[in-house]
Enzyme design. Structure first.
Site, PDB file in Angstrom:
ATOM      1  N   GLU A  82      40.953  49.951  21.171  1.00 34.68           N
ATOM      2  CA  GLU A  82      40.597  49.526  20.062  1.00 34.68           C
ATOM      3  C   GLU A  82      38.996  49.725  19.956  1.00 34.68           C
ATOM      4  OE1 GLU A  82      41.938  48.454  17.283  1.00 34.68           O
ATOM      5  OE2 GLU A  82      43.892  48.000  17.839  1.00 34.68           O
ATOM      6  N   GLU A 113      52.390  47.575  41.230  1.00 30.67           N
ATOM      7  CA  GLU A 113      51.127  46.579  41.326  1.00 30.67           C
ATOM      8  C   GLU A 113      50.941  46.105  42.792  1.00 30.67           C
ATOM      9  OE1 GLU A 113      52.468  41.982  40.721  1.00 30.67           O
ATOM     10  OE2 GLU A 113      52.901  43.259  38.933  1.00 30.67           O
TER      11      GLU A 113
END
Length: 294
Positions: A82, A113
Site C-alpha cells: 500500500e 516458517e
C-alpha cells in the site's frame, strides 16, 4: 512447548463457544477486539523508537522490510504494497517477505516458517544492507523463519525491530527494539489471525504512516504524494490540492496538469506562484517537505 504463551491460552469467556447463540458470541468477540487498541497504546514508546529508526534509515536511503510467516507475513505484505500508491514510494523502498514466498500469501506453504535458514536466505536474496531496517513479525514471538532473519540482519549491522504478542518473546530478545502487544487469549484458542492479527495491523499502520510523515510524504493530514493511477485517485488528487491551497476545482485541475500529475508540486506552485521547475527545485531543497518549501 507453547503452554506459557499468552496467545495459546484458552479464553475463559469462550469456553462454551460451540453452545453460544450467534449474537452472544459476536458480543464477546467484539468485547475482546475492543481491548486491542488499548494494548497497543501501552507499546507506543517502543513503537515511537521504531518509527524514529525507520525515518533515520530512510534518510540514508535504507529500506523498511517486513518479515513474517502466515498471517504475520501477510500483514507485513499488505502494509508494504500500500505504500507506493499512498506515498509514491518505489516498490523497493518498503518490502514484505513471507515464509514460502509470494505464493504463500494465498496458500499456506507448510513447514516454511520452521526454517531458520529461509529467513536469512530471503534477506540475502533482496540484498539486505546495514542501511535497512528489518521488522520481524510473529504473534508467538518464536517463529524460526523470523528468528533466522533477525539474527542475519543483526550480523550485518541492520537495525532490527520485533513485533509480537507475547512478553519476553524470543524475537524480542534478538531485536534492537521489541514491540510486544499482549492482547490476552484469543476467543478461538490459538487463532492469532484474530486479536493478534489486528494488533499487528495497527502497529504496521503506525510504522509506515508515521515514518512517511517523518520524511515529508504528508502535508497537514493530506497524502500529497499519492500516485494518480485511476480516475478516482485523479479526483482525490484534485481535492487534496483544493484542501491544501483553498483553490477552486478548476484551478486545482489546471495546476495538476502543469505539475505533470504531481499534487505535491501543484500545491507548492499555487502557494508560491512558482513555475513547475522552480517548485520542483524548492521541494528538492526542502527534502520533500511542502511546509518547508512554501
Amino acid at each position: 512447548m507453547l503452554d506459557h504463551l499468552t496467545t495459546e491460552r484458552r479464553n475463559e469467556k469462550t469456553m462454551r463457544l460451540d453452545e453460544m447463540k450467534t449474537l452472544e458470541f459476536l458480543e464477546v468477540m467484539n468485547e475482546e477486539d475492543s481491548k486491542v487498541a488499548a494494548c497497543v497504546r501501552k507499546e507506543l514508546p517502543q513503537i515511537a523508537k521504531a518509527v524514529d529508526a525507520i525515518i533515520e534509515a530512510k534518510k540514508q536511503h535504507g529500506r523498511l522490510i517486513y518479515l513474517g510467516a502466515g498471517t504475520s507475513g501477510r500483514i507485513g505484505l499488505l502494509d508494504a504494497v500500500e505504500c507506493p500508491p499512498t506515498f509514491n514510494t518505489d516498490p523497493s523502498e518498503v518490502v514484505g517477505l513471507i515464509a514460502g514466498g509470494e505464493n504463500a500469501f494465498i496458500k499456506a506453504v507448510e513447514g516454511a516458517e520452521d526454517s531458520l535458514e529461509l529467513g536469512s536466505e530471503d534477506l540475502k536474496r533482496i540484498q539486505l544492507t546495514e542501511k535497512d531496517v528489518l521488522v520481524g513479525i510473529a504473534a508467538s514471538g518464536r517463529t524460526p523463519y523470523v528468528i533466522g532473519g533477525l539474527r542475519y540482519a543483526a550480523q550485518i549491522g541492520a537495525k532490527t525491530i520485533s513485533l509480537s504478542c507475547n512478553k519476553d518473546s524470543e524475537i524480542g530478545k534478538i531485536a534492537d527494539i521489541a514491540i510486544e502487544v499482549v492482547n490476552g487469549p484469543e476467543v478461538l484458542t490459538g487463532s492469532t489471525r484474530l486479536k493478534a492479527g489486528t494488533a499487528q495491523k495497527l502497529v504496521c499502520n503506525m510504522l509506515s504512516t508515521a515514518s512517511m510523515v517523518g520524511v515529508g510524504k504528508v502535508y497537514g493530514n493530506l497524502m500529497v504524494d499519492l500516485q494518480l493511477t485511476n480516475e478516482k485517485l485523479v479526483e482525490r488528487g484534485k481535492r487534496i490540492i483544493m484542501d491544501a491551497t483553498e483553490c477552486t476545482y478548476e484551478v486545482a485541475e489546471e495546476y495538476l496538469k502543469k505539475a505533470h500529475s504531481q499534487p505535491k508540486i501543484a500545491i507548492v506552485m499555487i502557494l508560491t506562484n512558482l513555475s513547475y521547475e522552480e517548485a520542483s527545485s524548492r521541494l528538492s531543497t526542502a527534502q520533500g517537505f511542502v511546509r518547508q518549501a512554501i
